[in-house]
Each structure stands twice: as C-alpha cells, then as structure tokens.
Design an enzyme around this catalytic site. Sequence first.
Site, PDB file in Angstrom:
ATOM      1  CG  MET A   1       8.784  -7.820  -0.100  1.00 58.89           C
ATOM      2  SD  MET A   1       9.237  -9.568  -0.249  1.00 58.89           S
ATOM      3  CE  MET A   1       7.728 -10.368   0.239  1.00 58.89           C
ATOM      4  CD  GLU A   2       5.703  -3.549  -2.536  1.00 63.69           C
ATOM      5  OE1 GLU A   2       5.422  -3.033  -1.445  1.00 63.69           O
ATOM      6  OE2 GLU A   2       6.871  -3.919  -2.816  1.00 63.69           O
TER       7      GLU A   2
ATOM      8  CG  ASP B   1     -10.631 -19.133  -7.048  1.00 62.71           C
ATOM      9  OD1 ASP B   1     -11.108 -20.036  -6.340  1.00 62.71           O
ATOM     10  OD2 ASP B   1     -11.255 -18.082  -7.336  1.00 62.71           O
TER      11      ASP B   1
ATOM     12  CG  LEU C   1       8.009  -6.339   9.783  1.00 64.45           C
ATOM     13  CD1 LEU C   1       9.333  -6.896  10.265  1.00 64.45           C
ATOM     14  CD2 LEU C   1       7.411  -5.370  10.788  1.00 64.45           C
ATOM     15  CB  CYS C   2       5.602  -4.589   3.117  1.00 61.93           C
ATOM     16  SG  CYS C   2       6.533  -5.818   2.230  1.00 61.93           S
ATOM     17  CG  HIS C   3       8.211   0.869   4.407  1.00 65.37           C
ATOM     18  ND1 HIS C   3       9.244  -0.056   4.487  1.00 65.37           N
ATOM     19  CD2 HIS C   3       8.410   1.746   5.409  1.00 65.37           C
ATOM     20  CE1 HIS C   3      10.034   0.276   5.498  1.00 65.37           C
ATOM     21  NE2 HIS C   3       9.555   1.359   6.075  1.00 65.37           N
TER      22      HIS C   3
END
Length: 164
Positions: A116-117, A131, A78-80
Amino acid sequence: MTKEISLSHFDGAGNAVMVDVSTKDQTVRTAIAGGEIHVGPAIFAAIHDGTAAKGDVLGVARIAGIMAVKRTAELIPLCHPLAVSKCTVDFDLNEVTHTVRVRCMVKVTGRTGVEMEALTGATVALLTIYDMTKAMGKDMELGHIRLLEKSGGKSGDYRARDDA
C-alpha cells in the site's frame, strides 16, 4: 468447487478491523509499484527540459511520493503505521508517447507488507506531476497504477507478468 476466500480486515460479525500482526515474524519486506501519466508534447517538453513555471516537476513529484509513503497509514484506514527503511521514486520519460512512468520502491523490516505504501507513493507522485503542469493543459491521463513486485512475508514473492 471454489475455494472460500476470507477477508482479513473483517471480523466474524462483518465489522472492519485492523489485522493483528503481533504474532508475525519481523522480516525484510519490499514492494515496487508503478504507474504512468500521459501528457501532451508541450507539457512533456516542460517536464523534460525543466522549464515548467512551477519549477522542477520531477524533483517535487519525487519528494511528494516519498512523503506519501510515510503517511500511507493516515490515508488508508486499516493500514499499519510503518517505520520505512528505504524509499525511492524514479521516473522514465518516453518522448514518443509523451508519457512519464514512475516506480516507487519501499523497504521495511516489519510484520506487514509495504504494498500500500508503494502504491500510494506512485499515485501521489503522478498526481503531483498533474498538479504542477495542469496550468499548461488538463488533457492528461493517469493509469496503469499497479503493484509490480513484492518480496517477504507469509504470502511470499510476487512479480507482475510484465513491466508495462
């Protein structure tokens, strides 16, 4: 009496929805997120000295974090999608604890925040360190991933109590 909290990602029927930000003002918004990875002495030395078999661990992790920031809307349902204005990914190495800390700063002029970014960028940078060094040992621990600061927008500024 407790204050009722409304969750903006749900409509009245409980269905998941993307928040309508069309009426919000465009403002400059920034967020900084951080986290850390604890590695053993040998892995720490390889990162610090640039001798890891896969190459420049922090350089690749920096690029991975920036790429993750730009693709956050593809990962979080639901992130833009945002036109990111600036993104930095920086590292701090602690020789005593064999810890690599990351700080991811994201800036945008838009109608929604970039928390969120920043969190996604920091997390992917740490995962990339794992990794690139896991062949040397898998006893690594990622943690303390959190929002450190944000500014702009309706909810105002935020700063974590400490930068631990």
